[in-house]
Each structure stands twice: as C-alpha cells, then as structure tokens.
Design an enzyme around this catalytic site. Structure first.
Site, mmCIF file in Angstrom:
data_model
loop_
_atom_site.group_PDB
_atom_site.id
_atom_site.type_symbol
_atom_site.label_atom_id
_atom_site.label_comp_id
_atom_site.label_asym_id
_atom_site.label_seq_id
_atom_site.Cartn_x
_atom_site.Cartn_y
_atom_site.Cartn_z
ATOM 1 C CG ASP A 70 -1.771 1.217 1.377
ATOM 2 O OD1 ASP A 70 -1.590 2.177 0.601
ATOM 3 O OD2 ASP A 70 -2.637 1.223 2.277
ATOM 4 C CE1 TYR A 164 -5.700 11.292 -11.697
ATOM 5 C CE2 TYR A 164 -6.834 12.583 -13.369
ATOM 6 C CZ TYR A 164 -5.904 11.627 -13.023
ATOM 7 O OH TYR A 164 -5.159 11.009 -13.998
ATOM 8 C CB ILE A 196 -4.866 5.697 -22.503
ATOM 9 C CG1 ILE A 196 -4.756 5.763 -20.978
ATOM 10 C CG2 ILE A 196 -3.694 6.411 -23.152
ATOM 11 C CD1 ILE A 196 -3.479 5.158 -20.428
#
Length: 261
Positions: A70, A164, A196
C-alpha cells in the site's frame, strides 16, 4: 506495434512498475520485458491482475515477480524496497504509475473528504515516498531513473474531480524537487499520457454517454489510443537518448492540449 519493431532498450536492466496489475501499469511492465528488462510487478489489491502480468511476461521469455504494498504507507514502501533490492541487487528504473483517479465521482458536487484524502494519499504521498525511498537507494548504487506517471489533467483542470487534478499537479513539484536533489546521479521525470482507453475508462459512465466521441472530435490525431501504445513512450524517459532530461514534463495526448512555449 509488431514484435519485430519493438526496440531492445532495456536488456539486462531491472525495472519496477507500480500499479502493474491492471491497465496502463500492466502494459508498461510488459513492454519493459519485451525490451529485455527484468520486471518487478507491484500491486496493492489486484493480486490476480499482477499474476496475469507476470504470466504475460513469462510467456514472452521474460523474468518477473510480484510485490505487494500500500504505497500510502511508508512502512509498506520500505518493505517493498527491501524485497525488490534483495531480488535484483540493483534497480535501474522505477515507474511510479499507481494512482487514484476518483473514478466513482462524476461531478465536483459529489466531492467528499474521504475521496480527497484517498486521492492525495496515493497520488501525492505515495509518489513522493516511492521517489524518496527508491531514489535514495539509487543514489547509493550510483545510477537510476524514476518516471512519475502524471496526467494532462493539469493543463485544464477537472470539473469532475478537482482532487485528482490537484494531486497530479503535485506530482510536478515532486518530480522537480527530487530531480534537483538527486542530480546528476538519478534522473526524475514526469510522463503524462492523455486520454487512453483502459478497461476502467471504458466502463466509466461518462465515457459510455458520449464523452469518448466528444474527445475524439477535439483531438487532432483523431483517436484515443489503447494503453499499450503509450507504454514505450513513457519508457523513453529511462533510455540513454533521454540522458540529458531531468525534471521535465513530457506529454502524449494526440495534440489535445497543444501545450508549450
């Protein structure tokens, strides 16, 4: 790209790709192996996907193994570094690909504190700690390259997921800071693919509702590539042809943003 056209830029090199169980990371890992690299395939929860990536690499005669961590936890990153350097002895290339894009959020109005914390923990903290931990060891061994996977979202921002865009902008600060700190021994760069078509992208609600067609109409190259097409582009930054490049932001978005001087 046909197999006979794939260059062999990483023969005998050791490469770690984070988030390589699925999507873009898996394609970078496979491409590195196609070019001759031994590959460490990192995953957090996608154990089955990571094993599939390893199998794809072994099917083409490459050497690969999985490593779990993690990356929002420094102790996990230290343990991963111990495992990778124990197996490889030397690590030539780190690709910090793993990131959280807040895929469940379709509007800024749906923003939650939990989502902010999660995205920043993975994309900013995780990228910084991986760069710090592995870069320090690369300094000790006397060479290395780190490629941080960014995003062209920094150019226009994101009304869908501001956290983001903020996180990916933070990666530029990480890249430039460590490029300066590690020079000239270890190079650190950001590669930013445009849109993409990963499996995750194809399954998104907005993608199915016409966003794909709109973006294609705004892209001079007139298409949205599959992730494998841009895997070799990212890895270019780890080649000798890029040996005078550090602290840069390189993008490949089909002309969608037309950024530059």
């Amino acid at each position: 790209m046909s197999e006979h056209l794939i260059p062999r830029r990483f023969v005998g090199k050791n490469v770690l790709v984070t988030g390589a169980g699925t999507g873009y990371g898996a394609e970078i890992a496979v491409r590195a192996a196609q070019e001759g690299a031994n590959v460490a395939v990192h995953y957090n929860r996608s154990a089955a996907g990571a094993e599939r990536t390893v199998e794809r690499i072994k099917d083409i005669g490459g050497d690969a193994f999985t490593v779990q961590a993690d990356i929002s936890r420094h102790e996990d990153i230290r343990a991963m570094a111990e495992q990778v350097f124990s197996r490889f002895a030397v690590l030539d290339v780190l690709v910090n690909n793993v990131g959280d894009v807040a895929p469940e959020q379709m509007s800024w109005r749906d923003l939650t504190e939990d989502s902010i914390d999660r995205v920043l923990a993975v994309d900013v903290k995780g990228t910084m700690l991986c760069t710090h931990e592995f870069g320090s060891r690369m300094l000790e061994q006397g060479h290395g390259v780190i490629i941080n996977i960014g995003s062209t979202v920094i150019v226009r921002g994101s009304a869908r997921a501001p956290q983001y865009a903020a996180a990916k902008y933070g990666i530029l600060g990480i890249t430039k800071s460590y490029a300066a700190a590690f020079a000239p021994t270890v190079r650190v760069n950001t590669f930013a693919p445009g849109f993409i078509e990963t499996e995750a992208t194809l399954n998104r609600q907005d993608w199915k509702a016409g966003r794909r067609e709109k973006l294609i109409s705004q892209t001079p190259m007139g298409r949205i590539p599959a992730p494998g097409e841009l895997a070799g582009t990212a890895l270019f930054l780890a080649t000798d042809d890029a040996r005078h490049m550090t602290g840069v932001y390189l993008n490949a978005d089909g002309g969608f943003n037309m950024i530059g001087a």
